[in-house]
Scaffold this motif. Structure first.
Motif, PDB file in Angstrom:
ATOM      1  N   ARG A  65      -7.730  27.269   4.923  1.00  0.00           N
ATOM      2  CA  ARG A  65      -7.280  28.084   3.783  1.00  0.00           C
ATOM      3  C   ARG A  65      -7.570  29.563   4.043  1.00  0.00           C
ATOM      4  NH1 ARG A  65     -10.462  28.554  -1.738  1.00  0.00           N
ATOM      5  NH2 ARG A  65     -11.580  29.996  -0.361  1.00  0.00           N
ATOM      6  N   GLU A  66      -8.769  29.825   4.586  1.00  0.00           N
ATOM      7  CA  GLU A  66      -9.120  31.221   4.876  1.00  0.00           C
ATOM      8  C   GLU A  66      -8.191  31.810   5.922  1.00  0.00           C
ATOM      9  OE1 GLU A  66     -11.689  33.029   3.024  1.00  0.00           O
ATOM     10  OE2 GLU A  66     -10.879  31.298   1.966  1.00  0.00           O
ATOM     11  N   ARG A  67      -7.819  30.997   6.915  1.00  0.00           N
ATOM     12  CA  ARG A  67      -6.887  31.493   7.935  1.00  0.00           C
ATOM     13  C   ARG A  67      -5.530  31.803   7.291  1.00  0.00           C
ATOM     14  NH1 ARG A  67      -5.898  29.519  13.974  1.00  0.00           N
ATOM     15  NH2 ARG A  67      -7.729  30.845  14.067  1.00  0.00           N
ATOM     16  N   TRP A  68      -5.085  30.912   6.441  1.00  0.00           N
ATOM     17  CA  TRP A  68      -3.785  31.106   5.769  1.00  0.00           C
ATOM     18  C   TRP A  68      -3.795  32.414   4.971  1.00  0.00           C
ATOM     19  CZ3 TRP A  68      -2.106  31.169   0.603  1.00  0.00           C
ATOM     20  CH2 TRP A  68      -0.742  30.933   0.401  1.00  0.00           C
ATOM     21  N   ARG A  69      -4.907  32.638   4.268  1.00  0.00           N
ATOM     22  CA  ARG A  69      -5.005  33.875   3.489  1.00  0.00           C
ATOM     23  C   ARG A  69      -5.037  35.097   4.410  1.00  0.00           C
ATOM     24  NH1 ARG A  69      -9.648  32.628  -1.042  1.00  0.00           N
ATOM     25  NH2 ARG A  69      -8.343  31.430  -2.472  1.00  0.00           N
ATOM     26  N   ALA A  70      -5.859  34.991   5.464  1.00  0.00           N
ATOM     27  CA  ALA A  70      -6.023  36.143   6.364  1.00  0.00           C
ATOM     28  C   ALA A  70      -4.708  36.501   7.031  1.00  0.00           C
ATOM     29  CB  ALA A  70      -7.078  35.823   7.418  1.00  0.00           C
ATOM     30  N   ARG A  71      -3.873  35.507   7.232  1.00  0.00           N
ATOM     31  CA  ARG A  71      -2.589  35.775   7.892  1.00  0.00           C
ATOM     32  C   ARG A  71      -1.494  36.112   6.893  1.00  0.00           C
ATOM     33  NH1 ARG A  71      -2.580  31.845  13.188  1.00  0.00           N
ATOM     34  NH2 ARG A  71      -4.366  32.885  14.152  1.00  0.00           N
ATOM     35  N   GLY A  72      -1.909  36.489   5.704  1.00  0.00           N
ATOM     36  CA  GLY A  72      -0.941  36.942   4.718  1.00  0.00           C
ATOM     37  C   GLY A  72      -0.161  35.824   4.092  1.00  0.00           C
ATOM     38  N   GLY A  73      -0.796  34.666   3.937  1.00  0.00           N
ATOM     39  CA  GLY A  73      -0.121  33.497   3.390  1.00  0.00           C
ATOM     40  C   GLY A  73       0.605  33.770   2.091  1.00  0.00           C
ATOM     41  N   TYR A  74      -0.077  34.455   1.172  1.00  0.00           N
ATOM     42  CA  TYR A  74       0.552  34.669  -0.131  1.00  0.00           C
ATOM     43  C   TYR A  74       1.805  35.532   0.010  1.00  0.00           C
ATOM     44  CZ  TYR A  74      -3.664  32.840  -2.237  1.00  0.00           C
ATOM     45  OH  TYR A  74      -4.688  32.023  -2.604  1.00  0.00           O
ATOM     46  N   ARG A  75       1.702  36.529   0.880  1.00  0.00           N
ATOM     47  CA  ARG A  75       2.850  37.429   1.031  1.00  0.00           C
ATOM     48  C   ARG A  75       4.009  36.682   1.702  1.00  0.00           C
ATOM     49  NH1 ARG A  75      -1.367  40.466   2.138  1.00  0.00           N
ATOM     50  NH2 ARG A  75      -1.180  40.318   4.399  1.00  0.00           N
ATOM     51  N   ARG A  76       3.673  35.873   2.709  1.00  0.00           N
ATOM     52  CA  ARG A  76       4.748  35.163   3.427  1.00  0.00           C
ATOM     53  C   ARG A  76       5.430  34.148   2.512  1.00  0.00           C
ATOM     54  NH1 ARG A  76       3.704  31.831   7.913  1.00  0.00           N
ATOM     55  NH2 ARG A  76       1.571  31.544   7.189  1.00  0.00           N
ATOM     56  N   GLY A  77       4.605  33.465   1.745  1.00  0.00           N
ATOM     57  CA  GLY A  77       5.144  32.356   0.964  1.00  0.00           C
ATOM     58  C   GLY A  77       5.495  32.732  -0.462  1.00  0.00           C
ATOM     59  N   GLY A  78       5.316  34.000  -0.808  1.00  0.00           N
ATOM     60  CA  GLY A  78       5.584  34.386  -2.187  1.00  0.00           C
ATOM     61  C   GLY A  78       4.498  33.862  -3.099  1.00  0.00           C
ATOM     62  N   SER A  79       4.883  33.386  -4.247  1.00  0.00           N
ATOM     63  CA  SER A  79       3.896  32.965  -5.229  1.00  0.00           C
ATOM     64  C   SER A  79       3.348  31.585  -4.866  1.00  0.00           C
ATOM     65  CB  SER A  79       4.548  32.893  -6.604  1.00  0.00           C
ATOM     66  OG  SER A  79       5.562  31.912  -6.547  1.00  0.00           O
ATOM     67  N   ARG A  82       0.133  28.434  -4.566  1.00  0.00           N
ATOM     68  CA  ARG A  82      -1.106  28.159  -3.848  1.00  0.00           C
ATOM     69  C   ARG A  82      -0.809  27.666  -2.449  1.00  0.00           C
ATOM     70  NH1 ARG A  82      -4.078  23.799  -7.116  1.00  0.00           N
ATOM     71  NH2 ARG A  82      -1.981  23.131  -7.616  1.00  0.00           N
ATOM     72  N   PRO A  83      -1.774  27.810  -1.541  1.00  0.00           N
ATOM     73  CA  PRO A  83      -1.598  27.185  -0.225  1.00  0.00           C
ATOM     74  C   PRO A  83      -1.507  25.670  -0.370  1.00  0.00           C
ATOM     75  CG  PRO A  83      -3.857  27.968  -0.518  1.00  0.00           C
ATOM     76  CD  PRO A  83      -3.068  28.477  -1.681  1.00  0.00           C
ATOM     77  N   ALA A 142       7.229  17.059   8.911  1.00  0.00           N
ATOM     78  CA  ALA A 142       7.945  18.298   9.245  1.00  0.00           C
ATOM     79  C   ALA A 142       8.563  18.917   7.996  1.00  0.00           C
ATOM     80  CB  ALA A 142       9.028  18.006  10.288  1.00  0.00           C
ATOM     81  N   GLY A 143       9.041  18.067   7.099  1.00  0.00           N
ATOM     82  CA  GLY A 143       9.672  18.561   5.873  1.00  0.00           C
ATOM     83  C   GLY A 143       8.709  19.314   4.968  1.00  0.00           C
ATOM     84  N   ALA A 144       7.407  19.112   5.176  1.00  0.00           N
ATOM     85  CA  ALA A 144       6.417  19.769   4.306  1.00  0.00           C
ATOM     86  C   ALA A 144       5.806  21.015   4.957  1.00  0.00           C
ATOM     87  CB  ALA A 144       5.309  18.775   3.956  1.00  0.00           C
ATOM     88  N   LEU A 145       6.211  21.325   6.187  1.00  0.00           N
ATOM     89  CA  LEU A 145       5.576  22.439   6.913  1.00  0.00           C
ATOM     90  C   LEU A 145       6.276  23.764   6.588  1.00  0.00           C
ATOM     91  CD1 LEU A 145       4.938  20.690  10.372  1.00  0.00           C
ATOM     92  CD2 LEU A 145       3.286  21.181   8.555  1.00  0.00           C
ATOM     93  N   ASP A 146       6.114  24.213   5.366  1.00  0.00           N
ATOM     94  CA  ASP A 146       6.754  25.474   4.979  1.00  0.00           C
ATOM     95  C   ASP A 146       5.735  26.611   5.013  1.00  0.00           C
ATOM     96  OD1 ASP A 146       5.143  25.035   2.833  1.00  0.00           O
ATOM     97  OD2 ASP A 146       6.752  24.628   1.401  1.00  0.00           O
ATOM     98  N   ASP A 147       6.095  27.749   4.450  1.00  0.00           N
ATOM     99  CA  ASP A 147       5.218  28.923   4.507  1.00  0.00           C
ATOM    100  C   ASP A 147       3.924  28.751   3.731  1.00  0.00           C
ATOM    101  OD1 ASP A 147       6.708  30.426   6.162  1.00  0.00           O
ATOM    102  OD2 ASP A 147       7.785  31.497   4.570  1.00  0.00           O
ATOM    103  N   ARG A 148       3.921  27.801   2.821  1.00  0.00           N
ATOM    104  CA  ARG A 148       2.696  27.599   2.044  1.00  0.00           C
ATOM    105  C   ARG A 148       1.761  26.592   2.692  1.00  0.00           C
ATOM    106  NH1 ARG A 148       4.610  26.200  -3.738  1.00  0.00           N
ATOM    107  NH2 ARG A 148       2.400  25.778  -4.015  1.00  0.00           N
ATOM    108  N   ALA A 149       2.204  25.926   3.748  1.00  0.00           N
ATOM    109  CA  ALA A 149       1.363  24.912   4.383  1.00  0.00           C
ATOM    110  C   ALA A 149       0.196  25.588   5.105  1.00  0.00           C
ATOM    111  CB  ALA A 149       2.180  24.080   5.359  1.00  0.00           C
ATOM    112  N   ALA A 150      -1.035  25.274   4.686  1.00  0.00           N
ATOM    113  CA  ALA A 150      -2.219  25.879   5.304  1.00  0.00           C
ATOM    114  C   ALA A 150      -2.826  24.959   6.347  1.00  0.00           C
ATOM    115  CB  ALA A 150      -3.254  26.194   4.237  1.00  0.00           C
ATOM    116  N   LEU A 151      -2.594  23.640   6.205  1.00  0.00           N
ATOM    117  CA  LEU A 151      -3.195  22.671   7.135  1.00  0.00           C
ATOM    118  C   LEU A 151      -2.459  21.343   7.001  1.00  0.00           C
ATOM    119  CD1 LEU A 151      -5.655  22.062   9.088  1.00  0.00           C
ATOM    120  CD2 LEU A 151      -6.834  21.149   7.085  1.00  0.00           C
ATOM    121  N   VAL A 152      -2.295  20.661   8.127  1.00  0.00           N
ATOM    122  CA  VAL A 152      -1.791  19.294   8.099  1.00  0.00           C
ATOM    123  C   VAL A 152      -2.879  18.394   8.697  1.00  0.00           C
ATOM    124  CG1 VAL A 152      -0.519  19.649  10.261  1.00  0.00           C
ATOM    125  CG2 VAL A 152       0.064  17.729   8.818  1.00  0.00           C
TER     126      VAL A 152
END
Ligand SMILES: Cc1ncc(COP(=O)(O)O)c(C=O)c1O
Length: 488
Positions: free
Chosen positions: A103-117, A119-120, A161-171
């Motif tokens: 989750r921290e990596r997703w945030r650090a890499r601009g997760g919210y900005r990439r994925g829009g509104s 949660r991860p 694969a269908g769930a790996l969008d911009d909001r995906a923080a970890l699989v």
């Protein structure tokens, strides 16, 4: 009281527990069945039980022990030169920290900005351990449930694969999964995750100290697989250490920083914690270290192979019992049994009959997969070194229990109770109302009935949020104070 009297009281308290040794409790406990393991673990634990692993600079011995355990795990499980790790209190904590780091990596890499509104997201094949749902709850991720193949019970790469969008923080993939003991397609999922820029965690909590010693594992599953970024493995399972030790391996130090916590923001001592706890017991770590040093690669290999051979024999024998089938292809030392065909043996009844014959075989209720075919009720069997020598006795009791279970009425949930539950808002229930509902469901006072099959059938039939509220209610009753205030 004398110390002897106090200890006798403790022994008396254990009289109602399921056995921790002898291999008949096929969940929760791991008995190697090898003389000497327990004594060594106890001596090591005693030597370190007053040590605080909170501060490895004050106790460099602990830092060394942790480093050795991480090194052993990395060596066994495909770690590279950059691999780092953390010793945790158990599988759940390792899984929690893997999610926190991602989750921290997703945030650090601009997760919210990439994925829009929003949660991860934590992408979970439904068979991933419940610890990941807890992680999502605690660290505010949304679970993206992914249905598994209803026949093999393995994760489906195309569905993941269908769930790996911009909001995906970890699989997450499992090696193997707890419910069915099958291996997810780690390589395929990790490659898809890498292509989408999403970290991939392998949950080898239960299989990680077994699979590396076997020569019939169908495909690679460890940190050497491209795209795998972290892996969890529990020493208090097949490392045959006492409770309280697991290792989280991380492919590189940068990712590990995400689950560390550091603060100088109070007037006390500066705090840096790699795990959730502050004060950490060093006893279990020392015990795991001692058992690992003593058994070594050869000792573990011998145990793993004997236990695997017993598992194969058990699966073959169980499949030959009329009315039962083995689910999927068990790759390690876990077996899941299901009812074979519409007239087969109900496995929830079978669990009760096994209990009556002295075996704890864990019932797993039927499961409605979101967006996929239903998974049947199953009976989970964890085979350990101690069970390995008792497979013939287990199969004989299982066959006998299956005959008895076939004579019982199939457990069905009371339709009136289910209809009433459908109208309930679980969040609005008071504790007293939950108590009253549990009374109706046959588990009043937190006392479980001798036959649990009807209770499991009810849990499966209720809307999930209602079932979850009632399950918490049972625990609330178990822990409701009933003891004297202060002894002496
Ligand atoms: C695959 C897997 N992951 C995580 C866990 C959680 O481990 P623990 O009970 O040590 O917290 C388990 C426990 O059985 C497991 O089998």
């Amino acid at each position: 009281m004398t110390p002897q009297e106090v200890l006798a009281e403790l022994t008396a308290l254990q009289a109602g527990d399921v056995p921790t040794h002898g291999g008949s409790t096929m969940a929760y406990v791991y008995d190697s069945g090898r003389a000497g393991v327990e004594d060594l673990a106890a001596a090591a634990q005693a030597a370190f039980q007053w040590t605080n692993a909170l501060d490895p600079t004050a106790f460099p011995s602990v830092a060394r022990i942790e480093d050795d355990l991480v090194g052993a795990a990395a060596d066994l499980l495909g770690g590279g030169p950059a691999t780092v790790g953390t010793v945790t209190s158990g599988g759940t904590e390792s899984c929690l920290l893997a999610v926190l780091a991602a989750r921290e990596r997703w945030r650090a890499r601009g997760g919210y900005r990439r994925g829009g509104s929003g949660r991860p997201r934590l992408v979970l094949p439904v068979t991933a351990h419940a610890a990941f749902r807890k992680a999502a709850h605690l660290f505010d991720l949304e679970v993206a449930d992914v249905a598994v193949d209803p026949d093999t019970c393995r994760a489906l790469p195309a569905a993941v694969a269908g769930a790996l969008d911009d909001r995906a923080a970890l699989v997450v993939v499992s090696a193997p999964s707890y419910p069915h003991g099958v291996l997810d397609p780690v390589g395929e999922v990790a490659a898809l995750a890498a292509a989408a820029g999403v970290p991939c965690h392998v949950d080898a909590c239960i299989g990680g100290w077994v699979l590396p010693f076997l020569d019939d594992v169908p495909e690679p599953f460890d940190l050497s697989v491209p795209g795998v970024t972290s892996l969890s493995v529990d020493l208090h399972k097949y490392g045959y250490a006492p409770k309280g030790v697991s290792v989280l391996l991380t492919a590189e130090p940068e990712l590990r920083q995400g689950h560390w916590f550091s603060t100088a923001g109070w007037p006390g001592y500066p705090v840096v914690n790699p795990t959730l706890a502050g004060t950490r017991p060093a006893g279990p770590m020392a015990a795991a270290w001692a058992v690992h040093r003593w058994l070594g690669r050869d000792g573990y290999a011998e145990l793993a192979r004997a236990t695997r051979a017993a598992t194969v024999a058990l699966a073959g024998g169980a499949a030959a019992i009329p009315g039962l089938r083995v689910v999927g292809t068990p790759v390690a030392t876990l077996v899941a049994l299901a009812q074979d065909g519409p007239d087969g043996v109900d496995v929830l009844n079978l669990a009760d009959e096994a209990t009556a014959r002295g075996w704890l075989l864990q019932p797993q209720p039927p499961f409605a997969q979101p967006g996929g075919a239903d998974l049947p009720a199953t009976l989970h069997l964890t085979v350990t070194g101690a069970t390995a020598g008792r497979v013939d006795a287990l199969l004989a009791d299982l066959a006998d229990a299956a005959r008895a279970a076939a004579e019982l009425p199939r457990p069905v949930a009371d339709p009136d109770l289910v209809a009433a539950a459908a109208t309930i808002d679980p969040a609005a229930l008071t504790v007293a109302e939950v108590d009253a509902l549990l009374e109706l469901a046959g588990v009043g006072g937190g006392r479980l009935p001798e036959r649990m099959a009807p209770v499991h059938a009810l849990v499966a039939a209720l809307p999930r949020p209602v079932a979850e509220r009632l399950l918490a209610g049972v625990l609330d009753l178990v822990y409701r104070p009933r003891r004297a205030a202060f002894s002496g």
